[in-house]
Write a protein that holds these residues in place. Structure first.
Motif, mmCIF file in Angstrom:
data_model
loop_
_atom_site.group_PDB
_atom_site.id
_atom_site.type_symbol
_atom_site.label_atom_id
_atom_site.label_comp_id
_atom_site.label_asym_id
_atom_site.label_seq_id
_atom_site.Cartn_x
_atom_site.Cartn_y
_atom_site.Cartn_z
ATOM 1 N N ASN A 25 0.823 -1.214 0.000
ATOM 2 C CA ASN A 25 0.000 0.000 0.000
ATOM 3 C C ASN A 25 0.857 1.264 0.000
ATOM 4 O OD1 ASN A 25 -2.402 -1.401 -0.076
ATOM 5 N ND2 ASN A 25 -2.701 -1.374 2.145
ATOM 6 N N TYR A 26 1.977 1.218 0.707
ATOM 7 C CA TYR A 26 2.843 2.395 0.722
ATOM 8 C C TYR A 26 3.460 2.615 -0.655
ATOM 9 C CZ TYR A 26 6.487 5.725 1.611
ATOM 10 O OH TYR A 26 7.282 6.836 1.523
ATOM 11 N N ILE A 27 3.930 1.548 -1.277
ATOM 12 C CA ILE A 27 4.525 1.671 -2.612
ATOM 13 C C ILE A 27 3.502 2.234 -3.598
ATOM 14 C CG2 ILE A 27 5.460 0.344 -4.554
ATOM 15 C CD1 ILE A 27 6.732 -1.507 -2.349
ATOM 16 N N LEU A 28 2.262 1.787 -3.478
ATOM 17 C CA LEU A 28 1.200 2.303 -4.339
ATOM 18 C C LEU A 28 0.945 3.791 -4.098
ATOM 19 C CD1 LEU A 28 -1.306 -0.676 -4.105
ATOM 20 C CD2 LEU A 28 -0.256 0.155 -6.217
ATOM 21 N N SER A 29 1.243 4.248 -2.887
ATOM 22 C CA SER A 29 0.962 5.647 -2.530
ATOM 23 C C SER A 29 2.110 6.602 -2.858
ATOM 24 C CB SER A 29 0.652 5.744 -1.031
ATOM 25 O OG SER A 29 1.839 5.640 -0.251
ATOM 26 N N ILE A 30 3.277 6.061 -3.206
ATOM 27 C CA ILE A 30 4.444 6.926 -3.437
ATOM 28 C C ILE A 30 4.155 7.977 -4.493
ATOM 29 C CG2 ILE A 30 6.809 6.983 -4.336
ATOM 30 C CD1 ILE A 30 7.256 4.261 -2.980
#
Length: 210
Positions: A98-103
């Motif tokens: 989810n964090y990678i998707l939010s970068i």
């Protein structure tokens, strides 16, 4: 690296998004196999390279593992040991994904992985195949990380230049190669370190969302 201008995030699978618990040791102990024998047999460089470059299928790779392990330890129940090892035990690090998707929400998420022909089956089983805009599987294209060809192929599919992409991988030889190729590259050791890397770079190039 300006997060707002990233066009693609190229990301590794194992060790970043997919986590494999170390169950081999307990299986080896149960079936009387020497410690490390399953890994050393399955990931013997020559055999593994054939599987992840598509020269042999995932099924053929597993058959070879069984054949080689059985030759080494003919008195042990290697069939049962490998069947236990093959049992699905990996899981998704949802927080990391989810964090990678939010970068950079507008960037394409490109999975770049050295994998066998079973990759899509595994991604479906983990319910994450739809998380990726593009999937680059080494066994389909015949090149593996850290070969430069896999980076150029990934960028061609994403229709972007190296300077417009971020590469994330848990193996430093892969991130070193990606950096030499011109990508922004982060050697993934933990989600905390990835967040720190992004935060430092975002501070240099503040966007309207920061």
């Amino acid at each position: 690296m300006d997060r707002s201008k990233l066009k693609a995030i190229l990301c590794d699978l194992d060790g970043v998004i997919r986590i494999h618990p170390n169950i081999a040791g307990s299986i080896e102990q149960k079936y009387g196999l020497p410690t490390g024998s399953i890994f050393s047999t399955a990931f013997e460089p020559g055999l593994l390279k054939q599987a992840i470059t598509g020269k042999i299928s995932d099924i053929q790779w597993r058959q070879a593992i069984f054949k080689n392990l059985s030759k080494k330890f003919p008195k042990q129940d290697t069939k049962s040991a490998l069947e236990s090892w093959y049992e699905p035990s990996s899981y998704v690090d949802i927080e990391a994904l989810n964090y990678i998707l939010s970068i950079s929400p507008n960037a394409l998420l490109v999975l770049v992985t050295n994998a066998t022909s079973r990759l899509k089956e595994d991604l479906r089983a983990l319910s994450i195949i739809d998380k990726f805009d593009i999937i680059v599987n080494s066994s389909q294209i015949g090149f593996i990380k850290p070969d430069t060809e896999i980076f150029s192929h990934s960028l061609e599919l994403a229709k972007c230049k190296p300077e417009d992409a971020l590469f994330i991988d848990d193996k430093i030889e892969n991130t070193d190669a990606a950096a030499k190729f011109g990508l922004f590259a982060h050697h993934y050791t933990s989600l905390v370190n990835l967040k720190s890397y992004i935060s430092v770079n975002a501070a240099k190039y503040p966007t309207s969302s920061n």
